[in-house]
Scaffold this active site. Structure first.
Site, PDB file in Angstrom:
ATOM      1  N   GLY A   1     -24.813 -43.877  51.286  1.00  0.00           N
ATOM      2  CA  GLY A   1     -24.372 -44.707  50.165  1.00  0.00           C
ATOM      3  C   GLY A   1     -24.035 -44.003  48.880  1.00  0.00           C
ATOM      4  O   GLY A   1     -23.469 -44.620  47.973  1.00  0.00           O
TER       5      GLY A   1
ATOM      6  N   PRO B 177     -25.588 -39.998  55.093  1.00  0.00           N
ATOM      7  CA  PRO B 177     -24.466 -39.994  54.137  1.00  0.00           C
ATOM      8  C   PRO B 177     -23.114 -39.919  54.845  1.00  0.00           C
ATOM      9  O   PRO B 177     -22.978 -39.243  55.866  1.00  0.00           O
ATOM     10  CB  PRO B 177     -24.707 -38.720  53.314  1.00  0.00           C
TER      11      PRO B 177
ATOM     12  N   CYS C 263       5.507 -54.211  54.885  1.00  0.00           N
ATOM     13  CA  CYS C 263       6.016 -55.495  54.400  1.00  0.00           C
ATOM     14  C   CYS C 263       4.888 -56.432  54.003  1.00  0.00           C
ATOM     15  O   CYS C 263       4.625 -57.435  54.679  1.00  0.00           O
ATOM     16  CB  CYS C 263       6.904 -56.120  55.469  1.00  0.00           C
TER      17      CYS C 263
ATOM     18  N   TYR D  92     -13.003 -42.980  54.764  1.00  0.00           N
ATOM     19  CA  TYR D  92     -12.562 -44.362  54.949  1.00  0.00           C
ATOM     20  C   TYR D  92     -11.054 -44.528  54.747  1.00  0.00           C
ATOM     21  O   TYR D  92     -10.592 -45.540  54.223  1.00  0.00           O
ATOM     22  CB  TYR D  92     -13.348 -45.312  54.028  1.00  0.00           C
TER      23      TYR D  92
HETATM   24  N1  LLP Z   1     -25.350 -45.973  57.187  1.00  0.00           N
HETATM   25  C1  LLP Z   1     -24.936 -47.216  57.455  1.00  0.00           C
HETATM   26  C2  LLP Z   1     -25.783 -48.076  58.294  1.00  0.00           C
HETATM   27  C3  LLP Z   1     -23.728 -47.695  56.939  1.00  0.00           C
HETATM   28  O1  LLP Z   1     -23.351 -48.938  57.209  1.00  0.00           O
HETATM   29  C4  LLP Z   1     -22.913 -46.848  56.139  1.00  0.00           C
HETATM   30  C5  LLP Z   1     -21.633 -47.316  55.602  1.00  0.00           C
HETATM   31  C6  LLP Z   1     -23.371 -45.543  55.910  1.00  0.00           C
HETATM   32  C7  LLP Z   1     -24.589 -45.127  56.421  1.00  0.00           C
HETATM   33  C8  LLP Z   1     -22.579 -44.546  55.094  1.00  0.00           C
HETATM   34  O2  LLP Z   1     -22.397 -44.973  53.784  1.00  0.00           O
HETATM   35  P1  LLP Z   1     -21.685 -43.987  52.737  1.00  0.00           P
HETATM   36  O3  LLP Z   1     -22.596 -42.794  52.553  1.00  0.00           O
HETATM   37  O4  LLP Z   1     -20.390 -43.590  53.301  1.00  0.00           O
HETATM   38  O5  LLP Z   1     -21.551 -44.790  51.510  1.00  0.00           O
HETATM   39  N2  LLP Z   1     -14.951 -48.829  53.994  1.00  0.00           N
HETATM   40  C9  LLP Z   1     -15.687 -48.880  52.760  1.00  0.00           C
HETATM   41  C10 LLP Z   1     -17.094 -48.346  52.922  1.00  0.00           C
HETATM   42  C11 LLP Z   1     -17.885 -49.041  54.010  1.00  0.00           C
HETATM   43  C12 LLP Z   1     -19.260 -48.479  54.199  1.00  0.00           C
HETATM   44  C13 LLP Z   1     -19.888 -49.033  55.420  1.00  0.00           C
HETATM   45  N3  LLP Z   1     -21.185 -48.510  55.732  1.00  0.00           N
HETATM   46  C14 LLP Z   1     -14.912 -48.132  51.688  1.00  0.00           C
HETATM   47  O6  LLP Z   1     -13.846 -47.619  51.973  1.00  0.00           O
HETATM   48  O7  LLP Z   1     -15.329 -48.079  50.530  1.00  0.00           O
END
Ligand code: LLP
Length: 424
Positions: free
Chosen positions: A247, A285, A353, A381
């Site tokens: 996150g 992460p 489009c 992403y």
């Molecule tokens: N662990 C779990 C259970 C998750 O659902 C996620 C992300 C992560 C770890 C990794 O989170 P990060 O470190 O990347 O923040 N598509 C969206 C973000 C969706 C995140 C979904 N879960 C965007 O482009 O902002």
């Protein structure tokens, strides 16, 4: 002209008037491989991992790269070789980990909707842990494990009801979200899990959201999770590992998230003070490991002046870069070569489009048709969420390592897209 600070610096930087990735001029890559083109810096990925490794040095800890952020094989290979495990959310992601040389016993499996087939695949591979998100899933997983003659290692994903103060679509740890098991139901679910013959409780897990830019929500989460661990263990169920999810945000446009090592120094102080510092610690992460390690190169196709708006139409679109359309997300857009001519205010849009197909609004750019731009912070992403909408092939991807360039994904052809389809 004043130059904005570039996210991803020093791995992406301007030298004289040209944008570079490590030792390679991006304009050379655009000429050689065509556009749209994702370019990743290996050093930037390892540079993003390093503060996590520093923070956990000397601890019993494992980083699991949340591969949904970017699941391209060569990216997984970089992290596997650096010792990472993987957080997966589908059987398809598990297949990718194994194809990239990752170890199954360093894989954890998250997600609210695991199918029986995916559970079997993960049990056969021998993954480290299932992060279970509902009581119904506990029952099914136990049944599936028994039917394979196996015991499934589980942790329960707790929904701690903490506000991560981020975009609503990427908040996951609030009561109204579909994720995890409510804090107040967790103890009961652990006792239930411990009673099921196909399961072995090994840990506890949480993840509150994405693009988090302050330590506060994490500190609240740590406290809530540790309270739960105490309550669960008081009932005689041992919790071997603590998984605090992912996150951590990145700098898209002057955002100032804490550095991973600074954040974790703070969290580990709290975890140590509560006497849990010796436990096995895990994190998941995604964005913070790859987001600023990639850019998307695109060619300016047309400039279209208008009464209310000027449009700069580029050859990358929402199918390549879905974040602006989905989350109103901001990505910096930097010309590969700065022109001395006067700049104009543009909406930068793609060829798809849809009115929602925009990449950047109200950007001041000095560009002409045929110029190239880099959409910054495109490592996370973007490719992993890319689609074939409008029968657009997915972009090619290259990995830069110092002065070396590796093509890591060929541009998708119409034939690739139609493979598997049949006329009736
Ligand atoms: N662990 C779990 C259970 C998750 O659902 C996620 C992300 C992560 C770890 C990794 O989170 P990060 O470190 O990347 O923040 N598509 C969206 C973000 C969706 C995140 C979904 N879960 C965007 O482009 O902002």
């Amino acid at each position: 002209m004043t130059l904005q600070a570039l996210p991803g610096d020093p791995f992406f930087s301007r030298r004289d008037n040209a944008l570079f990735c490590e030792e390679i001029a991006l304009s050379n890559l655009a000429a050689q491989y065509g556009t749209p083109l994702f370019v990743y810096s290996k050093a930037a990925m390892l540079g993003a991992l390093a503060p996590y490794q520093r923070a956990f040095a000397g601890r019993n800890a494992q980083v699991h790269y949340a591969m949904k952020a970017n699941s391209s094989l060569a990216v997984l290979q970089v992290f596997a070789q650096a010792g990472c495990g993987f957080d997966i959310v589908s059987g398809g992601e598990l297949s990718r980990v194994l194809a990239a040389g990752g170890q199954a016993d360093k894989v954890i499996f998250s997600g609210v909707g695991k199918t029986r087939a995916e559970m079997r695949q993960a049990l056969d591979a021998g993954i480290a842990c299932f992060n279970v998100e509902s009581e119904a899933e506990l029952n099914v997983l136990s049944e599936v494990a028994l039917s394979c003659g196996k015991v499934a290692p589980v942790s329960i994903r707790v929904n701690p009801n903490v506000d991560p103060q981020t975009h609503p679509y990427i908040s996951t740890g609030l009561k109204g979200n579909k994720f995890g098991i409510a804090h107040e139901d967790t103890l009961r679910c652990y006792l239930h899990a411990a009673s099921l013959p196909g399961l072995k409780v090994v840990g506890i897990d949480c993840h509150i959201g994405s693009q988090i830019t302050s330590a506060g929500p994490y500190l609240d989460t740590v406290d809530k999770v540790l309270d739960l661990v105490q309550a669960i263990e008081a009932e005689g169920v041992a919790i071997q590992h603590l998984d605090f999810g992912g996150g951590l945000g990145i700098d898209y446009n002057g955002d100032t998230p804490p550095a991973a090592d600074a954040l974790w120094a703070q969290l580990l102080t709290r975890i140590d003070a509560r006497g849990f510092g010796g436990r096995r610690l895990m994190i998941e992460p995604g964005r913070s490991l790859v987001g600023n390690a990639g850019v998307c190169l695109s060619e300016v196709l047309y400039l279209k002046p208008g009464e209310q708006k000027n449009f700069c139409i580029i050859d990358a679109a929402m199918n390549d870069l879905p974040r602006p359309a989905m989350y109103q997300a901001f990505h910096q857009i930097a010309p590969l070569t700065q022109r001395a001519t006067a700049a104009t205010l543009y909406d930068v849009v793609g060829p798809v489009c849809e009115s929602g197909d925009w990449i950047g609004r109200d950007r001041t750019l000095a560009v002409q048709a045929g110029d190239h731009v880099a959409v910054m912070s495109a490592g996370a992403y973007c490719m992993s969420m890319a689609s074939n909408y409008n029968t657009r092939g997915r972009a090619a991807e290259v990995l830069v390592d110092g002065d070396q360039v590796h093509l890591m994904r060929e541009r998708e052809t119409p034939q690739d897209q139609m493979r598997g389809e049949r006329l009736v």
